[in-house]
Motif scaffolding. Structure first.
Motif, PDB file in Angstrom:
ATOM      1  N   MET A 103       0.996  -1.619  -0.040  1.00 50.92           N
ATOM      2  CA  MET A 103       0.360   0.288  -0.313  1.00 50.92           C
ATOM      3  C   MET A 103       0.971   1.497   0.261  1.00 50.92           C
ATOM      4  O   MET A 103       0.854   2.135  -0.339  1.00 50.92           O
ATOM      5  CB  MET A 103      -1.060   0.176   1.480  1.00 50.92           C
ATOM      6  N   LEU A 104       1.985   0.629   0.480  1.00 51.30           N
ATOM      7  CA  LEU A 104       2.884   1.849   0.455  1.00 51.30           C
ATOM      8  C   LEU A 104       3.656   2.870  -0.717  1.00 51.30           C
ATOM      9  O   LEU A 104       4.762   3.276  -0.470  1.00 51.30           O
ATOM     10  CB  LEU A 104       4.171   1.829   1.691  1.00 51.30           C
ATOM     11  N   LYS A 105       3.920   1.680  -1.698  1.00 48.22           N
ATOM     12  CA  LYS A 105       4.495   1.820  -2.781  1.00 48.22           C
ATOM     13  C   LYS A 105       4.490   2.964  -3.786  1.00 48.22           C
ATOM     14  O   LYS A 105       5.236   3.781  -3.779  1.00 48.22           O
ATOM     15  CB  LYS A 105       4.403   0.516  -3.786  1.00 48.22           C
ATOM     16  N   PRO A 106       2.857   3.304  -3.648  1.00 48.26           N
ATOM     17  CA  PRO A 106       3.054   4.703  -4.370  1.00 48.26           C
ATOM     18  C   PRO A 106       3.330   5.917  -4.511  1.00 48.26           C
ATOM     19  O   PRO A 106       3.714   7.060  -4.891  1.00 48.26           O
ATOM     20  CB  PRO A 106       1.427   4.787  -5.100  1.00 48.26           C
ATOM     21  N   PHE A 107       3.662   5.404  -2.419  1.00 50.58           N
ATOM     22  CA  PHE A 107       3.700   6.937  -1.808  1.00 50.58           C
ATOM     23  C   PHE A 107       5.362   7.176  -1.700  1.00 50.58           C
ATOM     24  O   PHE A 107       5.935   8.189  -1.803  1.00 50.58           O
ATOM     25  CB  PHE A 107       3.043   6.341  -0.489  1.00 50.58           C
TER      26      PHE A 107
END
Length: 231
Positions: A201-205
């Motif tokens: 879930m953190l990858k895009p950020f």
């Protein structure tokens, strides 16, 4: 037939040494709160220990209505995930749902992502307390909000406090009252945040950060080449 199922259910519980009232107390608490952490209160310690004896029965019961029960034996916690929610063993796509599909405001979602990023960073650096929690300064938190999410904490004190209280209910943080007014009071991010925000879930950020780092490296290399050419 219903009577036979009920009697069989009661017989199964009696084999554990507990009764219907114990089962109802645990499941009601889980359905209302979504999570039990053994270390938090005497009540949750009691419910957790009883859950260990009723685990298969509770899981079967809740699975019948498509509610997933995740028992984290390392963190001594139990967390419910509503039908269709992502959870650690079945992550498929990016989703901001928390346990039991609690609806989060944009403020709460931003806080949650920023805290998860900070937790991962400090955990990877080994900057972790004995209970696997990490402490972050208010400045670090505000910087993470701005850098990764282009978000600024609401100036309204009640909105900020309400957001933190929601995250505390999810068991992902502890905080001192007035943390936003006193920069010396850290936010404590608990390891349970890994049960709510999964790494993917953190990858895009984090992709933007990687691009920035890559650009910086290229710039540095070009600068060194220019210097060598000048020589």
């Amino acid at each position: 037939m219903a009577i036979n199922i009920y009697n069989s259910f009661i017989d199964l519980m009696e084999e554990t040494g507990l009764n219907l009232e114990d089962f109802q107390a645990i499941t009601s608490y889980l359905l209302e709160n979504g999570v039990i952490c053994r270390e938090d209160t005497q009540k949750e310690e009691k419910y957790y220990d009883q859950f260990l004896r009723l685990e298969s029965i509770i899981k079967d019961y809740l699975n019948l209505i498509n509610i997933n029960v995740i028992h984290d034996e390392d963190l001594l916690s139990i967390r419910l995930y509503a039908p269709g929610s992502d959870f650690p063993d079945s992550f498929e796509d990016i989703d901001m749902k928390s346990n039991m599909s609690m609806s989060l405001t944009s403020e709460e979602s931003a806080y949650l992502i920023a805290l998860a990023i900070l937790y991962n960073q400090k955990f990877n650096e080994g900057d972790v307390e004995d209970d696997a929690s990490v402490e972050v300064e208010l400045e670090e938190f505000n910087t993470a909000l701005a850098s990764y999410l282009s978000f600024t904490a609401n100036e309204n004190k009640s909105v900020r406090d309400d957001s933190l209280r929601t995250l505390r209910k999810l068991k992902v943080i502890k905080f001192a009252k007035g943390v936003f007014e006193d920069e010396d009071r850290p936010l404590i991010i608990r390891p349970y945040i890994k049960q709510v925000i999964l790494p993917d879930m953190l990858k895009p950020f984090l992709e933007n950060e990687e691009m920035i780092v890559t650009d910086d490296v290229v710039t540095e290399v070009q600068t060194e080449e220019d210097i060598n050419e000048d020589k």
